[in-house]
Design a protein around this motif. Structure first.
Motif, short mmCIF file in Angstrom:
data_model
loop_
_atom_site.label_atom_id
_atom_site.label_comp_id
_atom_site.label_asym_id
_atom_site.label_seq_id
_atom_site.Cartn_x
_atom_site.Cartn_y
_atom_site.Cartn_z
N LEU A 292 0.83 -1.21 0.00
CA LEU A 292 0.00 0.00 0.00
C LEU A 292 0.87 1.26 0.00
CD1 LEU A 292 -2.84 -1.02 2.49
CD2 LEU A 292 -3.08 -0.61 0.03
N LYS A 293 1.97 1.22 0.74
CA LYS A 293 2.88 2.38 0.74
C LYS A 293 3.50 2.58 -0.63
CE LYS A 293 4.18 2.06 5.64
NZ LYS A 293 5.28 1.70 6.58
N ARG A 294 3.89 1.48 -1.28
CA ARG A 294 4.48 1.58 -2.62
C ARG A 294 3.46 2.12 -3.62
NH1 ARG A 294 8.24 -3.28 -4.54
NH2 ARG A 294 9.39 -1.53 -5.40
N MET A 295 2.20 1.80 -3.38
CA MET A 295 1.12 2.31 -4.24
C MET A 295 0.76 3.76 -3.93
SD MET A 295 -1.60 -0.85 -4.19
CE MET A 295 -1.41 -2.32 -5.20
N ASN A 296 1.34 4.28 -2.85
CA ASN A 296 1.05 5.65 -2.39
C ASN A 296 -0.40 5.79 -1.94
OD1 ASN A 296 2.00 8.22 -1.76
ND2 ASN A 296 1.31 9.08 -3.71
N ARG A 297 -0.91 4.72 -1.32
CA ARG A 297 -2.28 4.72 -0.80
C ARG A 297 -2.31 5.34 0.60
NH1 ARG A 297 -6.66 3.66 -4.16
NH2 ARG A 297 -5.58 3.18 -6.09
N PRO A 298 -3.27 6.25 0.87
CA PRO A 298 -3.29 6.97 2.16
C PRO A 298 -4.03 6.22 3.27
CG PRO A 298 -4.96 7.86 0.74
CD PRO A 298 -4.28 6.77 -0.06
N TYR A 299 -3.95 4.90 3.30
CA TYR A 299 -4.60 4.12 4.34
C TYR A 299 -3.84 2.82 4.52
CZ TYR A 299 -6.56 2.09 0.08
OH TYR A 299 -6.70 1.54 -1.17
N SER A 300 -4.12 2.13 5.61
CA SER A 300 -3.46 0.85 5.91
C SER A 300 -4.49 -0.28 5.86
CB SER A 300 -2.83 0.91 7.30
OG SER A 300 -3.84 1.01 8.30
N ALA A 301 -3.99 -1.50 5.93
CA ALA A 301 -4.88 -2.67 6.00
C ALA A 301 -5.75 -2.59 7.25
CB ALA A 301 -4.05 -3.95 5.99
N GLU A 302 -5.17 -2.07 8.34
CA GLU A 302 -5.92 -1.94 9.59
C GLU A 302 -7.05 -0.92 9.44
OE1 GLU A 302 -2.29 -3.91 10.12
OE2 GLU A 302 -2.55 -1.84 9.40
N ASN A 303 -6.79 0.17 8.73
CA ASN A 303 -7.84 1.16 8.45
C ASN A 303 -8.99 0.52 7.69
OD1 ASN A 303 -5.34 3.70 7.65
ND2 ASN A 303 -6.30 3.24 9.63
N PHE A 304 -8.63 -0.28 6.69
CA PHE A 304 -9.65 -0.93 5.86
C PHE A 304 -10.48 -1.91 6.70
CE2 PHE A 304 -11.18 -4.22 2.95
CZ PHE A 304 -11.81 -3.45 1.99
N ARG A 305 -9.82 -2.71 7.51
CA ARG A 305 -10.52 -3.67 8.37
C ARG A 305 -11.51 -2.94 9.29
NH1 ARG A 305 -6.51 -5.79 10.49
NH2 ARG A 305 -6.43 -7.86 9.50
N GLU A 306 -11.05 -1.89 9.92
CA GLU A 306 -11.89 -1.13 10.84
C GLU A 306 -13.10 -0.54 10.11
OE1 GLU A 306 -11.54 2.70 13.92
OE2 GLU A 306 -9.76 1.92 12.90
N LEU A 307 -12.87 -0.02 8.90
CA LEU A 307 -13.96 0.58 8.13
C LEU A 307 -15.02 -0.46 7.77
CD1 LEU A 307 -15.27 2.86 6.45
CD2 LEU A 307 -13.80 2.13 4.54
#
Length: 243
Positions: A76-91
């Motif tokens: 996700l960092k390499r993709m320059n995405r502004p969220y983490s896997a944990e953010n996605f799980r919580e959402l």
């Protein structure tokens, strides 16, 4: 359907600026149309205000299509995405807890440069554990002029195919499981103009994005009707219109 290349950023370029949330509030308040569906939206652009609106809305369909792309934080960092896997799980857990009937689709890119077995396992495990409905799987393809096109550690094409198949199988299972939860239940379904080519039955979409076949007359076309789900066979769902 409200759609756009970057739907969650709607209104930021207007004068005065507005937002997707404000647009949806206006649609809900003025009852301009009986129902509206959102197309793909960025994970980090689902606000608590939007969730609250979805919970109470009589107009906005309980269906979201989220852009995850990878369940591995380094990718996700390499993709320059502004969220983490944990953010996605919580959402996702927050969404399903708030809106139990919500259908959640997820975009995933397979074979992004640097995706090894460990990184893919993180993605697969995250998607396997979460209450999502279906997956859209895309193999990574380098686009000229982007940083990603210059990254080393390209993933072998055969490995990409294997991983893609694993995720598609997972997506099919998720979809079937979701459909089966509605057996013998009633859903609001918008009947479409074209009949199903295979069965010649009328077909329509429920508010939470379940395609449903019904044996009925053409007079129901372009109308939203109540359908009781009578059979779920694989990814085929059938029902009966209740008048």
């Amino acid at each position: 359907v409200l759609t756009g290349i970057h739907l969650g950023a709607y209104g930021l370029d207007l004068s005065p600026p507005t937002s997707l949330f404000q647009l949806l509030q206006q649609i809900e308040r003025e009852k301009l149309i009986p129902r509206v569906r959102l197309s793909s939206i960025e994970t980090n652009e689902i606000s608590e205000k939007l969730i609250d609106l979805l919970m109470t809305s009589k107009t906005i369909c309980p269906h979201l299509h989220l852009t995850l792309q990878s369940g591995d934080n380094e990718i996700l960092k390499r993709m320059n995405r502004p969220y983490s896997a944990e953010n996605f799980r919580e959402l996702v857990l927050n969404l399903k807890n708030s809106i139990p009937d919500l259908s959640i689709g997820v975009d995933v890119i397979v074979g992004f440069p640097g995706e090894g077995e460990k990184e893919f396992h993180h993605t697969f495990s995250l998607l396997e554990e979460l209450p999502i409905t279906y997956l859209h799987i895309f193999p990574f393809s380098p686009r000229k002029g982007t940083l990603a096109s210059q990254f080393p550690e390209r993933v072998d094409g055969n490995i990409v195919k294997i991983r893609g198949k694993l995720l598609r199988n997972l997506g099919s299972k998720k979809r079937r499981d979701f459909y089966r939860t509605y057996l013998n239940k009633r859903l609001k379904v918008l009947i479409e103009a074209k009949r199903d080519k295979e069965t010649y039955l009328l077909k329509g979409l429920s508010r939470n994005y379940i395609p449903i076949l019904v044996d009925a007359e053409d007079k129901f076309i372009n109308k939203e009707v109540t359908v009781k789900i009578s059979a779920v066979t694989g990814e085929k769902v059938r029902g009966t219109i209740e008048i």
